[in-house]
Design an enzyme around this catalytic site. Sequence first.
Site, short mmCIF file in Angstrom:
data_model
loop_
_atom_site.label_atom_id
_atom_site.label_comp_id
_atom_site.label_asym_id
_atom_site.label_seq_id
_atom_site.Cartn_x
_atom_site.Cartn_y
_atom_site.Cartn_z
N LYS A 30 -7.21 5.03 21.08
CA LYS A 30 -6.32 5.81 20.20
C LYS A 30 -6.21 7.25 20.69
O LYS A 30 -5.12 7.82 20.78
CB LYS A 30 -6.90 5.76 18.78
N THR A 89 -7.71 9.07 0.60
CA THR A 89 -7.65 8.62 -0.80
C THR A 89 -8.99 8.00 -1.17
O THR A 89 -9.39 7.01 -0.56
CB THR A 89 -6.52 7.58 -0.97
N LYS A 147 -3.91 11.62 -6.66
CA LYS A 147 -3.41 10.72 -5.62
C LYS A 147 -3.30 9.28 -6.12
O LYS A 147 -2.25 8.64 -5.99
CB LYS A 147 -4.33 10.82 -4.40
N GLY A 201 4.21 -3.28 -0.50
CA GLY A 201 3.13 -3.66 0.41
C GLY A 201 2.66 -2.40 1.10
O GLY A 201 2.81 -1.31 0.56
N CYS A 251 -1.18 1.45 1.48
CA CYS A 251 -1.57 2.33 0.37
C CYS A 251 -1.47 1.71 -1.01
O CYS A 251 -2.47 1.50 -1.68
CB CYS A 251 -0.76 3.62 0.42
N LYS A 255 -3.81 -1.45 -2.04
CA LYS A 255 -5.26 -1.20 -2.07
C LYS A 255 -5.60 -0.07 -3.03
O LYS A 255 -6.67 -0.07 -3.63
CB LYS A 255 -5.80 -0.93 -0.67
N ARG A 258 0.61 -4.31 7.21
CA ARG A 258 -0.51 -4.45 6.27
C ARG A 258 0.07 -4.81 4.91
O ARG A 258 0.98 -4.16 4.42
CB ARG A 258 -1.30 -3.13 6.18
C1 UDX Z 1 3.25 5.24 -0.38
C2 UDX Z 1 3.58 6.46 -1.26
O1 UDX Z 1 4.99 6.57 -1.44
C3 UDX Z 1 3.04 7.71 -0.63
O2 UDX Z 1 3.27 8.82 -1.47
C4 UDX Z 1 1.55 7.52 -0.42
O3 UDX Z 1 1.01 8.65 0.19
C5 UDX Z 1 1.27 6.29 0.42
O4 UDX Z 1 1.86 5.16 -0.18
P1 UDX Z 1 4.30 4.17 1.84
O5 UDX Z 1 3.22 3.13 1.74
O6 UDX Z 1 4.60 4.78 3.16
O7 UDX Z 1 3.95 5.39 0.86
O8 UDX Z 1 5.63 3.48 1.33
P2 UDX Z 1 6.71 3.66 0.17
O9 UDX Z 1 7.94 4.20 0.74
O10 UDX Z 1 6.14 4.33 -1.01
O11 UDX Z 1 6.98 2.13 -0.17
C6 UDX Z 1 5.92 1.29 -0.61
C7 UDX Z 1 6.38 -0.12 -0.80
O12 UDX Z 1 7.18 -0.23 -1.97
C8 UDX Z 1 7.21 -0.71 0.33
O13 UDX Z 1 6.78 -2.04 0.57
C9 UDX Z 1 8.62 -0.70 -0.22
O14 UDX Z 1 9.40 -1.72 0.34
C10 UDX Z 1 8.37 -0.93 -1.69
N1 UDX Z 1 9.42 -0.40 -2.57
C11 UDX Z 1 9.69 0.93 -2.59
C12 UDX Z 1 10.14 -1.26 -3.38
O15 UDX Z 1 9.89 -2.48 -3.40
N2 UDX Z 1 11.10 -0.75 -4.20
C13 UDX Z 1 11.38 0.57 -4.26
O16 UDX Z 1 12.27 0.96 -5.02
C14 UDX Z 1 10.67 1.44 -3.41
#
Ligand code: UDX
Length: 433
Positions: A35, A121, A204, A257, A260, A263, A330
């Site tokens: 990495k 987190t 968070k 999924g 974040c 889990k 993931r």
């Molecule tokens: C998330 C949080 O948004 C972020 O603030 C935190 O720090 C980490 O977790 P991330 O995992 O990158 O970020 O993805 P995010 O854009 O939040 O989407 C999460 C999941 O929700 C995705 O699988 C997405 O497809 C789904 N989602 C999102 C929906 O099913 N519907 C929605 O309206 C928005």
Amino acid sequence: MRISVIGCGYLGAVHAASMAKLGHEVVGIDVDETKIELLAAGRPPFFEPGLPELLTEAGATGRLRFSTDAGEAAGAKVHFIAVGTPQKPGSYAADLTYVDAAVDGLLPHLRPGDLVVGKSTVPVGTAARLAERIEAAGARLAWNPEFLREGFAIMDTLTPDRFVYGVTDGDETAAPLLDEVYAEALSAGTPRIVTDLATAELVKVAANAFLATKISFINAMAEVAEVTGADVTQLADAIGHDARIGRRFLNSGLGFGGGCLPKDIRGFMARAEELGVDQALKFLSDVDSINLRRRARMVDLAVEVLDGNVEGKRIAVLGLAFKPDSDDVRESPALDVAARLSELGADVVATDPEAIETSRKKHPELVYVQDTEEALRGADAVVVLTEWKQYRQLDPSHVKTLVSGAHVLDGRNCLDREAWRAAGWHYRALGRP
Ligand code: UDX
């Protein structure tokens, strides 16, 4: 300012590069040699738009270095802890091994007056425990949670919605030091909340629990819509106009999924149980179940449109990443559905603009192709599982010339239903008639 960042995964690599961009002198530290080599060469080991360019740009200024030696943290004034806190196998709780190892590795190199800043987190209470050890070394601890979204990680780091600083009782120096680190965004008016360690840790997980709940709420409405003939996408638009509700994060489909949300809600429930307040977060168990039920429903829908049996039927799976603009699989609902269809005997041909290699590691049994048209050719059904722009923009008339059966299943409510129907497709989606 001299800064060290311990842990160079998604969070740490982006944070280190962004801090260098802000003019700080940064060393990113990780135990994983491969990495570190990749990051030093400007090639992040994961897909994040803009990060290769940022690593190269920051590297060229001489302000960004990467190392596997924890001793390189010596001399930095602020040490960010950005290691992962995955779900423990066989449990809902978060695994704090990497956080503890990061602190163990850092302790011998801390100087009095240094500030250790947790970004990972963690379950509430972790920071107080770590603070004792860090204070014994004459340094201090603050907690500064990170809210970055994959795909927008650099923007979210450089121009976040807000800063949260959790500081220890009576510590008057941590907040001014963090203000110096984030001076650029603060001068643009970014709100900043200074609080105690426990509140910062909770902010968070509470934010992620709220977002997960919002998604599962609309997906619960989709379940009701499915048995009443209602349309969940119109429902979301209509309730979203109420400013108190808001339309963002109300997209129904396969659900959430990633590394974040799943889990974090489970870790939060596990921590609440330890604290004797499991009743307070019982609803998160439903949030999780609603989310997982969508995947089963998607598989059932595929079986239904293929006359009750997918065995031997060719299914083109478009999208494997947990969301667009990411190679992350993931807890990906898309990859899960693809694997379940294959388990049922379907002849799955899967594609994704970025997530084929990451998917192959988890599910080597699936057939992957790079080219969307190749995936589509001869398919009995087309299943869209991640709303990549290139899939949203597909021309239904052209796609129809490639497939054998004109069934399209929209797992993300991202296609233009009328256009696909007009081109002669049998269109089905979650939560829509
Ligand atoms: C998330 C949080 O948004 C972020 O603030 C935190 O720090 C980490 O977790 P991330 O995992 O990158 O970020 O993805 P995010 O854009 O939040 O989407 C999460 C999941 O929700 C995705 O699988 C997405 O497809 C789904 N989602 C999102 C929906 O099913 N519907 C929605 O309206 C928005």
